[in-house]
Write a protein that holds these residues in place. Structure first.
Motif, PDB file in Angstrom:
ATOM      1  N   ALA A  20      -4.020   2.027  -9.197  1.00  0.00           N
ATOM      2  CA  ALA A  20      -3.276   1.888 -10.530  1.00  0.00           C
ATOM      3  C   ALA A  20      -3.529   0.422 -11.062  1.00  0.00           C
ATOM      4  O   ALA A  20      -3.949   0.455 -12.382  1.00  0.00           O
ATOM      5  CB  ALA A  20      -1.937   2.196 -10.165  1.00  0.00           C
ATOM      6  N   MET A  21      -3.689  -0.684 -10.224  1.00  0.00           N
ATOM      7  CA  MET A  21      -3.996  -1.820 -10.783  1.00  0.00           C
ATOM      8  C   MET A  21      -5.357  -2.125 -11.265  1.00  0.00           C
ATOM      9  O   MET A  21      -5.416  -2.663 -12.315  1.00  0.00           O
ATOM     10  CB  MET A  21      -3.688  -2.809  -9.750  1.00  0.00           C
ATOM     11  CG  MET A  21      -3.392  -4.432 -10.150  1.00  0.00           C
ATOM     12  SD  MET A  21      -2.285  -4.657 -11.418  1.00  0.00           S
ATOM     13  CE  MET A  21      -0.870  -4.450 -10.305  1.00  0.00           C
ATOM     14  N   TRP A  40      -2.332   7.431 -11.257  1.00  0.00           N
ATOM     15  CA  TRP A  40      -2.072   6.758  -9.795  1.00  0.00           C
ATOM     16  C   TRP A  40      -0.716   6.398  -9.646  1.00  0.00           C
ATOM     17  O   TRP A  40      -0.188   6.510  -8.554  1.00  0.00           O
ATOM     18  CB  TRP A  40      -3.153   5.853  -9.635  1.00  0.00           C
ATOM     19  CG  TRP A  40      -4.686   5.871  -9.178  1.00  0.00           C
ATOM     20  CD1 TRP A  40      -5.688   6.014 -10.259  1.00  0.00           C
ATOM     21  CD2 TRP A  40      -5.169   6.507  -8.298  1.00  0.00           C
ATOM     22  NE1 TRP A  40      -6.892   6.270  -9.817  1.00  0.00           N
ATOM     23  CE2 TRP A  40      -6.706   6.904  -8.561  1.00  0.00           C
ATOM     24  CE3 TRP A  40      -4.599   6.973  -7.073  1.00  0.00           C
ATOM     25  CZ2 TRP A  40      -7.184   7.485  -7.423  1.00  0.00           C
ATOM     26  CZ3 TRP A  40      -5.419   7.365  -6.110  1.00  0.00           C
ATOM     27  CH2 TRP A  40      -6.678   7.741  -6.318  1.00  0.00           C
ATOM     28  N   SER A  41      -0.070   5.795 -10.806  1.00  0.00           N
ATOM     29  CA  SER A  41       1.247   5.228 -10.531  1.00  0.00           C
ATOM     30  C   SER A  41       2.188   6.536 -10.134  1.00  0.00           C
ATOM     31  O   SER A  41       3.173   6.175  -9.601  1.00  0.00           O
ATOM     32  CB  SER A  41       1.797   4.287 -11.690  1.00  0.00           C
ATOM     33  OG  SER A  41       1.775   5.243 -12.801  1.00  0.00           O
ATOM     34  N   ASP A  71       5.689   5.138  -8.126  1.00  0.00           N
ATOM     35  CA  ASP A  71       6.106   3.923  -8.409  1.00  0.00           C
ATOM     36  C   ASP A  71       6.705   3.795  -9.818  1.00  0.00           C
ATOM     37  O   ASP A  71       6.102   3.693 -10.644  1.00  0.00           O
ATOM     38  CB  ASP A  71       4.981   2.707  -8.223  1.00  0.00           C
ATOM     39  CG  ASP A  71       5.329   1.356  -8.267  1.00  0.00           C
ATOM     40  OD1 ASP A  71       6.211   1.074  -8.912  1.00  0.00           O
ATOM     41  OD2 ASP A  71       4.457   0.449  -7.880  1.00  0.00           O
ATOM     42  N   ALA A  74       1.848   7.521  -6.794  1.00  0.00           N
ATOM     43  CA  ALA A  74       2.270   6.391  -5.704  1.00  0.00           C
ATOM     44  C   ALA A  74       3.874   6.579  -5.991  1.00  0.00           C
ATOM     45  O   ALA A  74       4.553   5.835  -5.199  1.00  0.00           O
ATOM     46  CB  ALA A  74       1.844   5.077  -6.100  1.00  0.00           C
ATOM     47  N   ARG A  77       0.975   5.225  -0.923  1.00  0.00           N
ATOM     48  CA  ARG A  77       1.739   4.161  -1.986  1.00  0.00           C
ATOM     49  C   ARG A  77       0.699   3.221  -2.170  1.00  0.00           C
ATOM     50  O   ARG A  77       0.379   2.815  -3.280  1.00  0.00           O
ATOM     51  CB  ARG A  77       2.948   3.998  -1.423  1.00  0.00           C
ATOM     52  CG  ARG A  77       4.115   5.207  -1.883  1.00  0.00           C
ATOM     53  CD  ARG A  77       5.550   4.363  -1.827  1.00  0.00           C
ATOM     54  NE  ARG A  77       6.004   4.327  -0.516  1.00  0.00           N
ATOM     55  CZ  ARG A  77       6.451   4.934   0.210  1.00  0.00           C
ATOM     56  NH1 ARG A  77       6.680   6.314   0.122  1.00  0.00           N
ATOM     57  NH2 ARG A  77       6.851   4.592   1.538  1.00  0.00           N
ATOM     58  N   SER A  78       0.286   2.555  -0.934  1.00  0.00           N
ATOM     59  CA  SER A  78      -0.574   1.195  -1.193  1.00  0.00           C
ATOM     60  C   SER A  78      -2.065   1.624  -1.891  1.00  0.00           C
ATOM     61  O   SER A  78      -2.284   0.847  -2.739  1.00  0.00           O
ATOM     62  CB  SER A  78      -0.644   0.801   0.161  1.00  0.00           C
ATOM     63  OG  SER A  78      -1.537  -0.418   0.219  1.00  0.00           O
ATOM     64  N   CYS A 128      -2.486   4.044  -3.932  1.00  0.00           N
ATOM     65  CA  CYS A 128      -2.254   4.477  -5.384  1.00  0.00           C
ATOM     66  C   CYS A 128      -1.984   3.267  -6.186  1.00  0.00           C
ATOM     67  O   CYS A 128      -2.323   3.076  -7.272  1.00  0.00           O
ATOM     68  CB  CYS A 128      -1.093   5.555  -5.496  1.00  0.00           C
ATOM     69  SG  CYS A 128      -1.680   7.134  -4.719  1.00  0.00           S
ATOM     70  N   LYS A 129      -1.218   2.147  -5.337  1.00  0.00           N
ATOM     71  CA  LYS A 129      -0.888   1.100  -6.269  1.00  0.00           C
ATOM     72  C   LYS A 129      -2.104   0.227  -6.674  1.00  0.00           C
ATOM     73  O   LYS A 129      -2.398  -0.330  -7.616  1.00  0.00           O
ATOM     74  CB  LYS A 129       0.065   0.191  -5.626  1.00  0.00           C
ATOM     75  CG  LYS A 129       1.413   0.816  -5.583  1.00  0.00           C
ATOM     76  CD  LYS A 129       2.564  -0.257  -4.770  1.00  0.00           C
ATOM     77  CE  LYS A 129       3.888   0.637  -4.836  1.00  0.00           C
ATOM     78  NZ  LYS A 129       4.905  -0.368  -4.216  1.00  0.00           N
ATOM     79  N   PHE A 178       5.918   0.411 -11.935  1.00  0.00           N
ATOM     80  CA  PHE A 178       4.568   0.463 -12.586  1.00  0.00           C
ATOM     81  C   PHE A 178       4.490   1.375 -13.634  1.00  0.00           C
ATOM     82  O   PHE A 178       3.932   1.224 -14.504  1.00  0.00           O
ATOM     83  CB  PHE A 178       3.516   0.694 -11.383  1.00  0.00           C
ATOM     84  CG  PHE A 178       2.324  -0.122 -11.702  1.00  0.00           C
ATOM     85  CD1 PHE A 178       2.079  -1.279 -11.637  1.00  0.00           C
ATOM     86  CD2 PHE A 178       1.245   0.681 -11.915  1.00  0.00           C
ATOM     87  CE1 PHE A 178       0.747  -1.882 -11.833  1.00  0.00           C
ATOM     88  CE2 PHE A 178      -0.245   0.329 -12.255  1.00  0.00           C
ATOM     89  CZ  PHE A 178      -0.196  -1.241 -12.020  1.00  0.00           C
TER      90      PHE A 178
END
Length: 665
Positions: free
Chosen positions: A488-489, A503-504, A509, A507, A481-482, A484-485, A512
């Protein structure tokens, strides 16, 4: 620097604030250090400026010019010519972990000895590459660096080979001496150039170094080569032929241990005793008195320590002296007796003229069968963790370190593997090897991997996918998750909405994914078209991650149906998006505007009930808008509302007429 962004720089405690001092900032695998001078008003802020390269100070004592140094935990990791050592030994290490533990007795021992030889062959190959690099470079600094590495690798192979003989193979009395002779011949090669010079001359027996070469062969137990050279001397001096024949016969008959167990130690000792007495008789008879060189050789054959020590310059090391001494005085030495002979040999050879070097102490610890001391000394002396990590792992597989646990909860093998792997993680590509080493650390490997994997710079998507695959294979869900976040950012900052959404979703998420979906919708409102259609068209079940993502996927499906002229299906989907309340209120006007072309079709698309629903949505939009006054003052929006009301009224009339006609018929 990145380090000073996260870790406040510190000054060495107790330092005089008005004097030059060291400042430092810790990082995951390195530390930044600078030397600077602060005045009485110096502060941590000034320290930070010094660490980031600034030399401007505060207060009445401006700092002098300072330089920043990067201190790495394992500098050898960054030497390009050592890459072969790290890469190839990784394969050997992995093979050893996967090897059949069921093998027992001689089969298992033979397997472990072969693994040890494989490690040594990698060290030697790397040493030869380094030597070639030293010869080919013209840069004196590089040449010195390569030469130093050659010396270190040579010492590593020397120590490893001895450990292989004593610990891995555990050679017994008899074969032990043969193994030690091979060890000396392989590693004491300072005389090789002299041997080549003599043998390549036109008349070797006339060469000034002829007898030195003969002595070298005798000291190393290379009897056949010594006899071959002596035969040349005999041919050149027919008058002394009888003397040469006697010495040749003594050398030929010298009893030596065999590897094939063809004779017992008792038989060997009896033969050796008879041979020794024969040598003693010829020496006492003065058979070689007329030739000092041959007489010296006869004394060496008798194990005369003074005669052997006279050849100190040819042996060069105390451990060569030890093996020669054992060969001619105690050929059936037992492993546990080595410590006594080793210590006395070192004392005799050095003679108080010089102190033992660190290498001498490591070899002495090996001869004393102090495995833990060998590992400890190597950890202190050698410039990296590679040697001790792999040697300890091998010894652990030999069941020689099972009883040794460290006070902080791990065993020695795991501790050293953790240190070595941590060093690998500081390198931009070797970190991948570190993953496998941590996988084979059962106690703390997983924790270390989780900490290190989060610090790998995700410079490219390809690298991120590689790290992600490693985490997924090991069910490291938090790290997945980390990563991918983070990706994504990064993609969102670069306005790559498709990649950010992908990517989100990976994750999982929802927040996001909602944010990025809003960006897609905003872009659509501004540009009138969607980007990354392939991704949106193939969201599948992933669109259920958040309501906004579901709306995005379904709204794109509406456009696809409309483009395929499947107007009835498109109308039902559009109405569902509004009545199910998954569309954001800010997007309702866009949806109603999308309904206009369907309302104006020649064929009636919306039923009366559907038309009433659209009217209700329009009224809810205009009546419930908090910026109602602003909405009414906007001519464009007002025009849209009027057009929609007109189109809806017209469509309702057409529907009533059509439905009435159908009922009437």
């Amino acid at each position: 620097t990145p380090l000073t962004d996260t870790v406040p720089p510190q000054v060495v405690p107790g330092a005089d604030p008005s004097a030059r001092q060291l400042c430092f900032a810790w990082g995951p695998a390195e530390v930044l250090v600078c030397e600077t001078l602060f005045g009485r008003a110096g502060s941590a802020g000034a320290t930070a400026r010094a660490l980031t390269g600034s030399v401007a100070g505060t207060g009445d004592g401006a700092p002098s010019s300072s330089r920043v140094f990067v201190v790495r935990r394992d500098q050898d990791i960054y030497i390009h010519t050592l890459r072969k050592l790290f890469n190839e030994s990784h394969g050997i290490f992995m093979g050893l972990q996967r090897s059949e533990e069921e093998l027992a007795g001689k089969s298992r021992k033979a397997q472990l000895v072969q693994v040890s030889k494989n490690y040594r062959s990698v060290i030697r190959a790397c040493m030869e590459d380094m030597h070639q690099a030293a010869v080919s470079t013209r840069d004196p600094a590089l040449q010195g660096q390569y030469s130093t590495q050659v010396s270190i690798l040579s010492a590593m192979e020397l120590i490893w080979n001895l450990c292989e003989i004593l610990f891995v193979e555990a050679a017994t009395a008899g074969p032990l001496l043969l193994r030690l002779l091979d060890w000396v011949r392989l590693h004491v090669c300072d005389v090789d150039s002299m041997v080549r010079e003599v043998l390549s001359s036109e008349s070797p027996s006339k060469h000034k170094l002829f007898w030195n070469v003969v002595d070298v062969f005798v000291l190393q137990g290379r009897m056949d080569e010594a006899r071959h050279l002596l035969s040349k001397e005999a041919s050149a001096n027919p008058a002394s032929m009888n003397m040469y024949k006697i010495l040749d016969d003594l050398m030929k008959k010298m009893p030596v241990p065999s590897l094939g167990n063809t004779q017992t130690l008792t038989e060997l000792e009896l033969k050796w005793q008879h041979w020794h007495e024969e040598c003693q008789r010829y020496l006492q008879d003065g058979t070689f008195a007329s030739n000092p060189h041959m007489e010296s050789i006869c004394k060496i054959l008798l194990g005369d320590e003074d005669a052997i020590l006279e050849k100190k310059e040819l042996m060069t090391t105390w451990y060569h002296f030890l093996v020669t001494r054992l060969l001619y005085s105690h050929p059936t030495v037992k492993p546990m007796e080595l410590r006594f002979y080793a210590q006395s040999s070192m004392d005799l050879f050095l003679g108080g003229e010089s102190s033992p070097e660190p290498l001498d102490m490591i070899l002495m610890a090996a001869f004393e069968f102090e495995m833990h001391q060998v590992i400890k000394e190597c950890s202190i002396v050698l410039s990296n963790w590679w040697f001790v990590a792999h040697l300890t792992d091998l010894l652990d597989h030999c069941k020689l370190l099972q009883s040794h646990n460290l006070y902080f909860g791990s065993n020695m093998r795991e501790f050293l593997l953790l240190e070595y792997a941590s060093g690998l993680f500081s390198h931009h590509s070797l970190w991948q090897l570190g993953v496998d080493y941590l996988d084979h650390c059962p106690e703390f490997g997983r924790v270390y991997l989780e900490l290190h994997i989060e610090r790998i710079p995700l410079s490219t998507e390809q690298k991120a996918l590689k790290v992600l695959r490693i985490c997924e294979q090991r069910q490291m869900h938090e790290q997945v998750r980390s990563i991918c976040k983070i990706m994504a950012m990064k993609a969102l900052r670069n306005n790559r909405l498709g990649s950010a959404l992908s990517w989100s979703i990976r994750a999982k998420d929802a927040a996001f994914a909602t944010l990025i979906s809003d960006r897609f919708l905003k872009d659509y409102c501004e540009k009138g078209c969607f980007s990354d259609l392939d991704l949106i068209d193939n969201l599948g079940p992933s669109m259920l991650l958040s309501d906004r993502l579901t709306f995005l996927g379904k709204y794109r499906e509406f456009h696809r149906l409309y483009g395929e002229k499947r107007f009835a299906e498109a109308a039902r989907l559009l109405l569902t998006l509004m009545t199910a309340h998954i569309a954001p209120c800010s997007f309702w006007m866009t949806l109603l505007t999308d309904a206009l072309p369907l309302l104006e079709q020649k064929e009636v698309i919306f039923s009366a009930e559907q038309t009433y629903e659209l009217m209700r949505c329009l009224e809810d939009l205009t009546a419930g808008n908090p910026d109602k006054q602003k909405f009414q003052d906007d001519d464009v929006e007002t025009t849209k509302v009027e057009m929609l009301r007109l189109a809806l009224a017209r469509n309702l009339a057409r529907v009533i007429v059509k439905e009435g006609t159908v009922e009437g018929s």
